[in-house]
Structure formats: C-alpha cells, structure tokens
Design a protein around this motif. Sequence first.
Motif, PDB file in Angstrom:
ATOM      1  N   UNK A 132       0.854  -1.181   0.000  1.00  0.00           N
ATOM      2  CA  UNK A 132       0.000   0.000   0.000  1.00  0.00           C
ATOM      3  C   UNK A 132       0.894   1.236   0.000  1.00  0.00           C
ATOM      4  N   UNK A 133       0.492   2.242  -0.757  1.00  0.00           N
ATOM      5  CA  UNK A 133       1.276   3.463  -0.858  1.00  0.00           C
ATOM      6  C   UNK A 133       0.361   4.655  -0.680  1.00  0.00           C
ATOM      7  N   UNK A 134       0.890   5.702  -0.079  1.00  0.00           N
ATOM      8  CA  UNK A 134       0.148   6.949   0.022  1.00  0.00           C
ATOM      9  C   UNK A 134       1.043   8.075  -0.461  1.00  0.00           C
ATOM     10  N   UNK A 135       0.447   9.019  -1.167  1.00  0.00           N
ATOM     11  CA  UNK A 135       1.213  10.173  -1.613  1.00  0.00           C
ATOM     12  C   UNK A 135       0.260  11.318  -1.885  1.00  0.00           C
ATOM     13  N   UNK A 136       0.812  12.513  -1.886  1.00  0.00           N
ATOM     14  CA  UNK A 136       0.017  13.710  -2.168  1.00  0.00           C
ATOM     15  C   UNK A 136      -0.059  13.917  -3.668  1.00  0.00           C
ATOM     16  N   UNK A 137      -1.257  14.245  -4.148  1.00  0.00           N
ATOM     17  CA  UNK A 137      -1.437  14.523  -5.568  1.00  0.00           C
ATOM     18  C   UNK A 137      -1.108  15.985  -5.831  1.00  0.00           C
ATOM     19  N   UNK A 138      -0.184  16.201  -6.751  1.00  0.00           N
ATOM     20  CA  UNK A 138       0.205  17.565  -7.080  1.00  0.00           C
ATOM     21  C   UNK A 138      -0.625  18.058  -8.261  1.00  0.00           C
TER      22      UNK A 138
END
Length: 185
Positions: A132-138
């Motif tokens: 599972x990965x989480x990241x901010x959408x730019x």
Amino acid sequence: MFKFEIHGDNISVTDAIRNHIEEKVSKLERYFTNVPEATAHVKIKTYQDSKSKVEVTIPLKNVTLRAEERHADLYAAVDLIVEKLERQVRKHKTKVNRKFREKGVEKEIFPSLPEIEEVKEESADEIEIIRSKQFDLKPMDSEEAVLQMNMLGHDFYIFNDAETNATNIVYRRKDGKYGLIETNK
C-alpha cells in the motif's frame, strides 16, 4: 439477447463474417439466467502483415466483458475471443456466487448449468493486496504528468488536473502512446 454493433477498419464486414461473429458470441447467453439486454461492440481491423485484430466489448450491469485477439485467420480470432470471454464469465460467476453465499444470501446471478464447470479458486486468482502506498497529488497538466510517469519508470501516473482540480490518470498504452483517464465529480 445481445445486439451487435460490428465495425471494420481496412475490411468490409461481409454477411459471412457478421453471421460467424453473431453465432459464436451469442453462445455466451447460455451463462445468464435472464439474458441481459446488451450490445456487443465488435471491432475488426486488418493490418498489412495480413493479421486481423478482433475486439469484443460487452458492457453489462455488473461487469464489462472484454477481449481482444490478433490472428492470421479472422474466424480463428473470433473463436479464441469467445473462449476468453467464457473464461471471464465463469471466473466472475464463481466469485459473485461465492460472495453471495458468504453473506448468506441465496441469490445467483448466473445459472448453475451442468455443462459449466466451476472455476477452481487458486491462490493465484485470489485478490491479495501486498503493498500500500500513500502520496500527495500535485496539481499539474497531463503533459507534466506523462513526464513524471516516464521519470519514475511507471506505466501510469495519478495527478490532480491544475485547471479542473479533478483526479486524473495518464497511462502508457501497448502501442507506446499515452492515454488519459479523466474523472467526473
């Protein structure tokens, strides 16, 4: 009963081709208790290397059946596609019916026909999320998203569109070109 939309690129769809496609694809109707009103979209394309590509898409209420095949013989390609679609229906039938049994609801979307063999659930077919990965959408435009995707070496990239603020996806197609999936809010 399925309706058919058959289109040809670089080939004229003759009555023989149309009849073969309708006869073969209609065999899928036996997998449904109530045959849904659906349109089978069929695209036929021929190439200079004398190979044909056949694509069949059947959008249904709970699932979309889709298969594509390239073959030197157009009729053989249709036969292979029907086999692929049958495997998809059997696999989906097993998973849907298993979910209803687990919930204690005796409702089957597809019939239990004696000639249909239940797909054996294998560990390879189980859906298991291993990471599972989480990241901010730019916020960015689609061109910048493609550059980011290529820089990361991925086949897809999720981003927020700078103009609409919608979450979109760019992806690399099999032909090496790029596609864009836009979401609606």
